[in-house]
Design a protein around this motif. Structure first.
Motif, PDB file in Angstrom:
ATOM      1  N   ASP A   1     -37.472 -30.763   1.810  1.00  0.00           N
ATOM      2  CA  ASP A   1     -37.508 -31.876   0.856  1.00  0.00           C
ATOM      3  C   ASP A   1     -38.505 -31.604  -0.273  1.00  0.00           C
ATOM      4  O   ASP A   1     -38.238 -31.912  -1.454  1.00  0.00           O
ATOM      5  CB  ASP A   1     -37.887 -33.184   1.570  1.00  0.00           C
ATOM      6  N   GLU A   2     -39.651 -31.035   0.094  1.00  0.00           N
ATOM      7  CA  GLU A   2     -40.659 -30.713  -0.927  1.00  0.00           C
ATOM      8  C   GLU A   2     -40.132 -29.658  -1.886  1.00  0.00           C
ATOM      9  O   GLU A   2     -40.337 -29.762  -3.104  1.00  0.00           O
ATOM     10  CB  GLU A   2     -41.945 -30.209  -0.258  1.00  0.00           C
TER      11      GLU A   2
ATOM     12  N   LYS B   1     -36.995 -29.112  -2.680  1.00  0.00           N
ATOM     13  CA  LYS B   1     -36.015 -29.734  -3.567  1.00  0.00           C
ATOM     14  C   LYS B   1     -36.707 -30.502  -4.698  1.00  0.00           C
ATOM     15  O   LYS B   1     -36.265 -30.487  -5.848  1.00  0.00           O
ATOM     16  CB  LYS B   1     -35.119 -30.682  -2.776  1.00  0.00           C
ATOM     17  N   GLU B   2     -37.808 -31.181  -4.349  1.00  0.00           N
ATOM     18  CA  GLU B   2     -38.573 -31.908  -5.359  1.00  0.00           C
ATOM     19  C   GLU B   2     -39.165 -30.941  -6.386  1.00  0.00           C
ATOM     20  O   GLU B   2     -39.171 -31.208  -7.591  1.00  0.00           O
ATOM     21  CB  GLU B   2     -39.694 -32.714  -4.679  1.00  0.00           C
ATOM     22  N   TRP B   3     -39.640 -29.789  -5.900  1.00  0.00           N
ATOM     23  CA  TRP B   3     -40.193 -28.773  -6.795  1.00  0.00           C
ATOM     24  C   TRP B   3     -39.117 -28.250  -7.755  1.00  0.00           C
ATOM     25  O   TRP B   3     -39.383 -28.016  -8.935  1.00  0.00           O
ATOM     26  CB  TRP B   3     -40.764 -27.600  -5.987  1.00  0.00           C
ATOM     27  N   GLN B   4     -37.902 -28.067  -7.203  1.00  0.00           N
ATOM     28  CA  GLN B   4     -36.803 -27.558  -8.051  1.00  0.00           C
ATOM     29  C   GLN B   4     -36.458 -28.569  -9.144  1.00  0.00           C
ATOM     30  O   GLN B   4     -36.159 -28.196 -10.289  1.00  0.00           O
ATOM     31  CB  GLN B   4     -35.576 -27.262  -7.187  1.00  0.00           C
ATOM     32  N   ARG B   5     -36.460 -29.863  -8.767  1.00  0.00           N
ATOM     33  CA  ARG B   5     -36.185 -30.900  -9.775  1.00  0.00           C
ATOM     34  C   ARG B   5     -37.277 -30.893 -10.870  1.00  0.00           C
ATOM     35  O   ARG B   5     -36.984 -31.037 -12.057  1.00  0.00           O
ATOM     36  CB  ARG B   5     -36.114 -32.281  -9.107  1.00  0.00           C
ATOM     37  N   THR B   6     -38.537 -30.731 -10.451  1.00  0.00           N
ATOM     38  CA  THR B   6     -39.649 -30.676 -11.413  1.00  0.00           C
ATOM     39  C   THR B   6     -39.504 -29.475 -12.333  1.00  0.00           C
ATOM     40  O   THR B   6     -39.680 -29.574 -13.552  1.00  0.00           O
ATOM     41  CB  THR B   6     -40.997 -30.597 -10.665  1.00  0.00           C
ATOM     42  N   LEU B   7     -39.147 -28.312 -11.748  1.00  0.00           N
ATOM     43  CA  LEU B   7     -38.958 -27.094 -12.540  1.00  0.00           C
ATOM     44  C   LEU B   7     -37.844 -27.278 -13.558  1.00  0.00           C
ATOM     45  O   LEU B   7     -37.966 -26.879 -14.718  1.00  0.00           O
ATOM     46  CB  LEU B   7     -38.658 -25.912 -11.608  1.00  0.00           C
ATOM     47  N   LYS B   8     -36.728 -27.893 -13.111  1.00  0.00           N
ATOM     48  CA  LYS B   8     -35.608 -28.117 -14.013  1.00  0.00           C
ATOM     49  C   LYS B   8     -36.013 -29.025 -15.179  1.00  0.00           C
ATOM     50  O   LYS B   8     -35.641 -28.793 -16.343  1.00  0.00           O
ATOM     51  CB  LYS B   8     -34.450 -28.743 -13.229  1.00  0.00           C
TER      52      LYS B   8
END
Length: 650
Positions: free
Chosen positions: A565-566, A568-575
């Motif tokens: 989950d963390e 996935k959150e990091w990927q959203r932030t990167l995007k």
């Protein structure tokens, strides 16, 4: 209020002004700047009616009054008290006061209705002109300019030229002319008095036209800058800092237009040279010749920012300890300057000695130089310390039969004539001027020669007392550069805040008959002083506290292994960060195109014919530049943060 239109004024064949124009509006605060010799003081005298222009007109509104503070007033002397001299400003009130006194004296022996009527009318007019407050107003201004209450009844002739100038300034301020013209007003003021004058001018109800080399003073009091350059009056709608930014922008645009035009000229000349002999191209070549003849040439940008490289040389390298003043006491009769004071100076210290006049700054410099005896205590110079002392009275030590070049050669025989000419050039002496004898130089010119001698000496310790007094801004800038390159130790007395902020790493001041030190720059000292005032003088006087350093950030604590989950959150932030960077990049590209188009418009000489349009385009250019800087910072931040998140996901 005052309109100067197509002004021309010549000194022999040299044009100080040629078709120069300026409009002075009510309540404007104008700073008149330019290199020495460009005609700033001359313009003030033309406005004042002392000099007549060779061409053009100066129109003044009928009710305009002018007050002019100039260096000629230094020679004025009288037996009257300084309070009486300042109160000469109230001409009508003084006349009424004498009339009232005379009438009262007559009424002691001849009490008639006619005298009572005359007295009533005189008192009524005197009251309407605030006659009963003129003495208190004069006292307030004189004390604001640094005079003590006891000084007010002393004769003007007892005071030095600088203090007499303050009295004349007080008289001028009390007159409240609709245009106040000040020629180098800060030359004879200490820092508290300069700050008082700043506040006075900021609230002054009339217009002000001031010539000054004090950058901070100009920044604090003016809202318009007028530069005297190229025999023209160039208008900048802002203070001195705005002028520097705007001048750099105009120069950048002008430089681009000049280079583009020169490239076009070279290209056209090559075409003409190549095809002028060919019958089939002769007509086109002739057309290009006419095109060149009609072309309105863009002037090259003249760089007025002088650069200097003095290459200081020491005859000896000093030890770590430069100076120790141990338990020193100095007094003149009952007036005590220092009592059991102690201070040390270490190699590499760059000290500014500041404070109000009369506190003993110059006395302290003379004590350090060994020319002023101590009442008690000991002055001890360190190992291999050799010093050079610059002060106004040092001008007397110049050999009046020497020319400038010879005088500098005495200071440093190792320098070549070319190097000595370069130094004199930095201090505004050029060509055959270097062969002028010292005896024909003005006081200001002698000061510059003496200062150049000190800087050329092989001393490893310099003492400089008010070195900027007779220097224009360009020369002050040269002195700053020279002192920045100087690897030795120095103590400088100065009231020029910009100069001090550039050259000092320690501040000395005399307080409570002690020599106190603030171990930082002038800007930091001012910050500390405000903090000290806020805390209360009693608490602040206990010690020389320094600005509190910001706490250092602690290293982040390592995190445990990330969950799905963390990640996935990091990927959203990167995007999100990547998208922000792309949007910023797109916006940057768009603004750069607009900026390029605007640069082309500003390079067009016709743009300069409309001041309103030029100002709007300059404002838009600055706004675009600022937006681009902000977008570049946003793009860089987004990219750096994205890089960190990529590392986490790797």
């Amino acid at each position: 209020m005052i309109s100067i239109t197509n002004l021309s004024y010549y000194l022999g064949s040299r044009a100080l002004y040629e078709n120069a124009s300026l409009h002075i509006k009510p309540n404007q605060k104008i700073g008149l700047i330019g290199l020495n010799g460009t005609g700033k003081s001359t313009l003030l005298r033309i406005i004042n009616g002392e000099y007549q222009p060779d061409g053009g007109t100066i129109s003044k509104a009928g009710d305009v009054t002018i007050g002019f503070l100039n260096q000629d007033l230094l020679s004025y002397q009288t037996d009257e008290s300084i309070l009486a001299v300042a109160m000469q400003a109230f001409e009508r009130q003084n006349k009424l006061q004498k009339q009232i006194d005379k009438l009262l004296h007559q009424m002691e022996t001849n009490y008639t209705d006619d005298l009572v009527d005359k007295l009533g009318k005189a008192q009524e007019e005197f009251d309407a002109l605030d006659g009963y407050t003129i003495q208190s107003r004069a006292e307030e201004i004189l004390e604001g300019l640094g005079f003590s209450t006891d000084d007010l009844e002393k004769p003007l002739k007892q005071f030095s030229g600088g203090w007499r100038m303050r009295v004349m300034l007080a008289k001028l301020l009390l007159q409240k002319p609709s245009l106040l013209m000040l020629d180098e007003p800060t030359n004879h003021l200490d820092l508290p008095s300069i700050q008082w004058v700043e506040k006075y001018i900021q609230t002054y109800e009339g217009a002000v036209l001031v010539v000054s080399h004090d950058r901070e003073f100009l920044d604090n009091v003016i809202d318009v800058t007028v530069e005297v350059s190229g025999a023209k009056l160039n208008y900048y709608p802002g203070n001195y800092s705005f002028y520097l930014e705007e001048k750099a922008l105009r120069n950048e645009i002008q430089r681009g237009a000049y280079e583009n035009q020169q490239a076009k000229i070279r290209q056209t000349e090559r075409f003409i040279e190549r095809f002028k002999a060919k019958a089939t191209k002769a007509k086109q070549a002739q057309s290009r010749v006419k095109q060149l003849a009609r072309m309105e040439l863009v002037d090259a940008v003249i760089d007025e920012t002088a650069r200097v490289n003095f290459k200081f040389q020491f005859s000896t390298q000093p030890g770590r300890h430069i100076l120790h003043l141990e338990d020193i006491t100095k007094h003149y009769g009952p007036k005590r300057i220092m009592t059991h004071a102690d201070i040390r100076l270490e190699r590499g210290d760059k000290v500014a000695l500041i404070g109000a006049n009369g506190r003993g700054k110059s006395t302290l410099l003379r004590i350090i130089a060994g020319t002023e005896p101590l009442n008690e205590g000991r002055r001890q110079l360190g190992h291999n310390v050799s010093f050079s002392f610059y002060a106004q009275h040092q001008l007397e030590s110049l050999n009046i039969e020497d020319n400038m070049l010879e005088e500098l050669k005495h200071a440093n025989p190792t320098k070549s004539e070319g190097e000595l000419r370069g130094v004199l050039g930095c201090f505004l002496f050029s060509g055959d001027e270097v062969f002028k004898k010292i005896k024909v130089l003005s006081g200001g010119e002698k000061s510059r020669v003496a200062l150049a001698k000190v800087l050329l000496s092989q001393a490893n310790f310099l003492l400089l007392d008010e070195p900027t007094n007779h220097l224009d801004m360009q020369s002050v800038n040269i002195l700053i550069q020279a002192l920045e390159q100087y690897e030795g130790t120095y103590i400088v007395v100065s009231h020029d805040r910009y100069f001090v902020s550039q050259i000092a790493n320690k501040i000395w001041y005399i307080e409570d008959e002690q020599i106190k030190e603030y171990p930082g720059t002038y800007d930091e000292y001012e910050w500390w002083l405000e903090e000290r005032k806020a805390e209360g003088a009693g608490q602040g006087a206990k010690g020389n506290s320094q600005p509190v350093a910001a706490p250092k950030p602690q290293a982040p604590t390592p995190k445990p292994q990330a969950t799905d989950d963390e990640r996935k959150e990091w990927q959203r932030t990167l995007k999100k960060l990547t998208q922000q960077a792309e949007e910023a990049e797109s916006r940057i590209s768009e603004l750069e195109s607009r900026k390029k188009k605007l640069e082309a418009e500003l390079a067009d000489p016709t743009t300069y014919g409309d001041n309103g349009a030029l100002q709007k385009k300059n404002e838009e250019y600055q706004r675009l530049t600022q937006q681009l800087d902000q977008l570049q910072a946003q793009w860089e931040t987004a990219m750096l943060e994205a890089e960190e998140w990529e590392k986490k996901l790797a």
